[in-house]
Design a protein around this motif. Sequence first.
Motif, PDB file in Angstrom:
ATOM      1  N   ILE A  32      88.955  42.943  41.098  1.00 19.48           N
ATOM      2  CA  ILE A  32      88.646  43.304  42.485  1.00 19.48           C
ATOM      3  C   ILE A  32      88.246  42.076  43.295  1.00 19.48           C
ATOM      4  CG2 ILE A  32      87.116  44.625  44.019  1.00 19.48           C
ATOM      5  CD1 ILE A  32      86.907  46.747  41.910  1.00 19.48           C
ATOM      6  N   THR A  33      87.285  41.312  42.762  1.00 20.34           N
ATOM      7  CA  THR A  33      86.786  40.155  43.509  1.00 20.34           C
ATOM      8  C   THR A  33      87.808  39.024  43.534  1.00 20.34           C
ATOM      9  OG1 THR A  33      84.594  40.775  42.670  1.00 20.34           O
ATOM     10  CG2 THR A  33      84.746  38.695  43.848  1.00 20.34           C
ATOM     11  N   GLY A  34      88.600  38.915  42.466  1.00 21.77           N
ATOM     12  CA  GLY A  34      89.663  37.921  42.462  1.00 21.77           C
ATOM     13  C   GLY A  34      89.339  36.615  41.770  1.00 21.77           C
ATOM     14  N   PHE A  35      88.262  36.578  40.976  1.00 26.29           N
ATOM     15  CA  PHE A  35      87.947  35.364  40.223  1.00 26.29           C
ATOM     16  C   PHE A  35      88.900  35.229  39.045  1.00 26.29           C
ATOM     17  CE2 PHE A  35      83.726  35.885  42.240  1.00 26.29           C
ATOM     18  CZ  PHE A  35      83.521  34.582  42.678  1.00 26.29           C
ATOM     19  N   PRO A  36      89.273  33.986  38.669  1.00 23.31           N
ATOM     20  CA  PRO A  36      90.100  33.799  37.469  1.00 23.31           C
ATOM     21  C   PRO A  36      89.276  34.083  36.217  1.00 23.31           C
ATOM     22  CG  PRO A  36      89.421  31.672  38.337  1.00 23.31           C
ATOM     23  CD  PRO A  36      88.978  32.701  39.346  1.00 23.31           C
ATOM     24  N   ALA A  37      89.943  34.398  35.125  1.00 22.53           N
ATOM     25  CA  ALA A  37      89.246  34.694  33.870  1.00 22.53           C
ATOM     26  C   ALA A  37      88.382  33.527  33.412  1.00 22.53           C
ATOM     27  CB  ALA A  37      90.265  35.057  32.791  1.00 22.53           C
ATOM     28  N   SER A  38      88.812  32.304  33.715  1.00 24.24           N
ATOM     29  CA  SER A  38      88.052  31.114  33.300  1.00 24.24           C
ATOM     30  C   SER A  38      86.697  31.020  33.991  1.00 24.24           C
ATOM     31  CB  SER A  38      88.862  29.851  33.592  1.00 24.24           C
ATOM     32  OG  SER A  38      89.162  29.760  34.981  1.00 24.24           O
ATOM     33  N   ALA A  39      86.519  31.741  35.107  1.00 25.65           N
ATOM     34  CA  ALA A  39      85.238  31.692  35.832  1.00 25.65           C
ATOM     35  C   ALA A  39      84.220  32.678  35.274  1.00 25.65           C
ATOM     36  CB  ALA A  39      85.473  32.004  37.316  1.00 25.65           C
ATOM     37  N   ILE A  40      84.654  33.634  34.458  1.00 20.66           N
ATOM     38  CA  ILE A  40      83.756  34.688  33.988  1.00 20.66           C
ATOM     39  C   ILE A  40      82.578  34.140  33.174  1.00 20.66           C
ATOM     40  CG2 ILE A  40      83.572  36.785  32.599  1.00 20.66           C
ATOM     41  CD1 ILE A  40      84.950  37.060  35.355  1.00 20.66           C
ATOM     42  N   PRO A  41      82.794  33.189  32.220  1.00 17.95           N
ATOM     43  CA  PRO A  41      81.623  32.671  31.494  1.00 17.95           C
ATOM     44  C   PRO A  41      80.571  32.080  32.419  1.00 17.95           C
ATOM     45  CG  PRO A  41      83.646  31.999  30.411  1.00 17.95           C
ATOM     46  CD  PRO A  41      84.051  32.621  31.713  1.00 17.95           C
ATOM     47  N   TRP A  42      81.004  31.390  33.465  1.00 22.31           N
ATOM     48  CA  TRP A  42      80.051  30.756  34.378  1.00 22.31           C
ATOM     49  C   TRP A  42      79.356  31.796  35.250  1.00 22.31           C
ATOM     50  CZ3 TRP A  42      79.625  26.345  32.229  1.00 22.31           C
ATOM     51  CH2 TRP A  42      80.746  25.745  31.651  1.00 22.31           C
ATOM     52  N   LEU A  43      80.082  32.813  35.666  1.00 22.65           N
ATOM     53  CA  LEU A  43      79.461  33.877  36.454  1.00 22.65           C
ATOM     54  C   LEU A  43      78.451  34.654  35.614  1.00 22.65           C
ATOM     55  CD1 LEU A  43      82.618  35.156  38.369  1.00 22.65           C
ATOM     56  CD2 LEU A  43      80.645  33.995  39.372  1.00 22.65           C
ATOM     57  N   LEU A  44      78.808  34.929  34.351  1.00 20.42           N
ATOM     58  CA  LEU A  44      77.851  35.594  33.462  1.00 20.42           C
ATOM     59  C   LEU A  44      76.653  34.692  33.195  1.00 20.42           C
ATOM     60  CD1 LEU A  44      80.210  37.338  30.862  1.00 20.42           C
ATOM     61  CD2 LEU A  44      78.980  38.385  32.770  1.00 20.42           C
ATOM     62  N   GLY A  45      76.901  33.377  33.175  1.00 24.10           N
ATOM     63  CA  GLY A  45      75.794  32.431  33.015  1.00 24.10           C
ATOM     64  C   GLY A  45      74.833  32.475  34.192  1.00 24.10           C
ATOM     65  N   VAL A  46      75.379  32.565  35.408  1.00 16.70           N
ATOM     66  CA  VAL A  46      74.540  32.689  36.614  1.00 16.70           C
ATOM     67  C   VAL A  46      73.711  33.968  36.544  1.00 16.70           C
ATOM     68  CG1 VAL A  46      74.612  33.087  39.104  1.00 16.70           C
ATOM     69  CG2 VAL A  46      76.041  31.301  38.085  1.00 16.70           C
ATOM     70  N   TYR A  47      74.352  35.056  36.152  1.00 15.42           N
ATOM     71  CA  TYR A  47      73.650  36.336  35.977  1.00 15.42           C
ATOM     72  C   TYR A  47      72.536  36.190  34.938  1.00 15.42           C
ATOM     73  CZ  TYR A  47      72.965  41.221  34.558  1.00 15.42           C
ATOM     74  OH  TYR A  47      72.424  42.444  34.233  1.00 15.42           O
ATOM     75  N   GLY A  48      72.827  35.484  33.855  1.00 13.70           N
ATOM     76  CA  GLY A  48      71.832  35.284  32.808  1.00 13.70           C
ATOM     77  C   GLY A  48      70.654  34.446  33.259  1.00 13.70           C
ATOM     78  N   VAL A  49      70.919  33.408  34.061  1.00 11.62           N
ATOM     79  CA  VAL A  49      69.826  32.585  34.600  1.00 11.62           C
ATOM     80  C   VAL A  49      68.901  33.456  35.446  1.00 11.62           C
ATOM     81  CG1 VAL A  49      69.260  30.731  36.217  1.00 11.62           C
ATOM     82  CG2 VAL A  49      71.078  30.399  34.543  1.00 11.62           C
ATOM     83  N   ALA A  50      69.492  34.319  36.252  1.00 12.64           N
ATOM     84  CA  ALA A  50      68.689  35.242  37.063  1.00 12.64           C
ATOM     85  C   ALA A  50      67.857  36.154  36.171  1.00 12.64           C
ATOM     86  CB  ALA A  50      69.595  36.065  37.972  1.00 12.64           C
ATOM     87  N   ASN A  51      68.422  36.609  35.042  1.00 10.65           N
ATOM     88  CA  ASN A  51      67.670  37.411  34.075  1.00 10.65           C
ATOM     89  C   ASN A  51      66.451  36.658  33.558  1.00 10.65           C
ATOM     90  OD1 ASN A  51      70.297  39.270  32.261  1.00 10.65           O
ATOM     91  ND2 ASN A  51      69.428  39.554  34.286  1.00 10.65           N
ATOM     92  N   VAL A  52      66.659  35.395  33.188  1.00 14.00           N
ATOM     93  CA  VAL A  52      65.579  34.587  32.625  1.00 14.00           C
ATOM     94  C   VAL A  52      64.462  34.382  33.642  1.00 14.00           C
ATOM     95  CG1 VAL A  52      64.967  32.308  31.735  1.00 14.00           C
ATOM     96  CG2 VAL A  52      67.054  33.433  30.950  1.00 14.00           C
ATOM     97  N   VAL A  53      64.832  34.064  34.879  1.00 13.02           N
ATOM     98  CA  VAL A  53      63.835  33.860  35.933  1.00 13.02           C
ATOM     99  C   VAL A  53      63.060  35.148  36.189  1.00 13.02           C
ATOM    100  CG1 VAL A  53      63.504  33.341  38.386  1.00 13.02           C
ATOM    101  CG2 VAL A  53      65.121  31.991  37.027  1.00 13.02           C
ATOM    102  N   GLY A  54      63.783  36.256  36.324  1.00 11.73           N
ATOM    103  CA  GLY A  54      63.127  37.541  36.548  1.00 11.73           C
ATOM    104  C   GLY A  54      62.221  37.933  35.398  1.00 11.73           C
ATOM    105  N   ASN A  55      62.677  37.697  34.157  1.00  9.22           N
ATOM    106  CA  ASN A  55      61.874  38.006  32.977  1.00  9.22           C
ATOM    107  C   ASN A  55      60.578  37.211  32.959  1.00  9.22           C
ATOM    108  OD1 ASN A  55      61.733  39.218  30.118  1.00  9.22           O
ATOM    109  ND2 ASN A  55      61.511  37.035  29.727  1.00  9.22           N
ATOM    110  N   ALA A  56      60.656  35.929  33.337  1.00  7.33           N
ATOM    111  CA  ALA A  56      59.463  35.079  33.346  1.00  7.33           C
ATOM    112  C   ALA A  56      58.434  35.590  34.356  1.00  7.33           C
ATOM    113  CB  ALA A  56      59.855  33.643  33.671  1.00  7.33           C
TER     114      ALA A  56
END
Length: 387
Positions: free
Chosen positions: A231-255
């Motif tokens: 839907i958004t149109g990102f290439p498959a190669s961008a998914i690890p980095w996008l999930l990484g951004v999501y994960g960083v937000a998880n870590v900050v929120g958890n702290a």
Amino acid sequence: MPLVVYILGLTIFSLTTSEFMVAGMMPSLALAMDEPVTRIGYLISLYAMGMVIGGPLSTIALLRLRVPNKKGLLWLLGFYIVAQSVAASATSYDMLAIARVVTGVAASTCFGLSLAICAEIVSPNARGRAAAVVIGGLMLASVVGVPVATLIDQHLGWRASFWLVVLLALLCLALITVLVPRTRPSDVVSLGNELGEFRNRHLWAAYASSGLIIGAIFAAFSYFAAILTEITGFPASAIPWLLGVYGVANVVGNAVVGRYADRYTTVIMVWGMVILSISLALFAIFAHDKTISVALLVVTGLVGMSMNPAIIARVMGTAHPGPLVNTVHTSVINIGLGAGSWLGGLGIAAGYGLRAPLWIGVALAVLGLISLLPYLGHRSRDSVLSH
């Protein structure tokens, strides 16, 4: 915070990397197993099903045998390593699915025992902060484990990612053997005392909120990779980095949540659900826009999985935090996880498109918010006293 708490966090990191990494490698698993993406998504649900059903049963068995928490954790972690090795060697979808159920059984008991050990070695008013460190392993699984597993999948194949988890679990087994103190005889809880905790209706209310909150998150998260590419149109190669951004937000929120979870448990959860509802609704509306989608991905990460220290602090403050109470909580969380992932897939299969999981997440978040409102302004310990 004792070093042991961080070792337990590393253990949770290993287990949840395996649980969540399927979300980042759906396309390659679908190709390798010759199955549709929806069925691959069910591998997350199957893992959760193993945690829901098998975790409490294996914990009850350990309690009946009066196995100390450390010894029980070592036994189940060893069992997990064997089952994960089978998953890494799977040659069919059915074989992989069975291995996912078995690893879920072992992981659920490991979660409960890790949190019980955590509760043994810190003071009661620090349990929320300690739980934040242990569950921080779950956050790091999102920011480090899942993106790394996805990168390995894209370059070396999905089996290499599964074997990576086996190595991590072996490392945890060695560290726990050497560094975690032996459980004191006074800390070995009887099965009767543990079962008695379940007569507390406020404990079941806390469990219900946990299941709805996690269900809301995973209805959406399980299909982030597909939504962001198709839907958004990102290439498959961008998914690890996008999930990484999501994960960083998880870590900050958890702290942040972990720091205040003991004092403002319900308030944190209520506001988290309000913001999560809004962010998922906006994500569904603007999923075609890359900038807005990434911004909402970050917001969802900040207020979603980062609720874990608060929901754990609530349960630990409502009942004695023994292995069965914590394992059943883990099972309830995974009922929410599996149900959310399943409902998201059901929405897609029913023909409502890839935005359907986001709207289902909104509905579950609203239900979670409603379940919290009766407890707003009251700490979980007050609930026990009123009971």
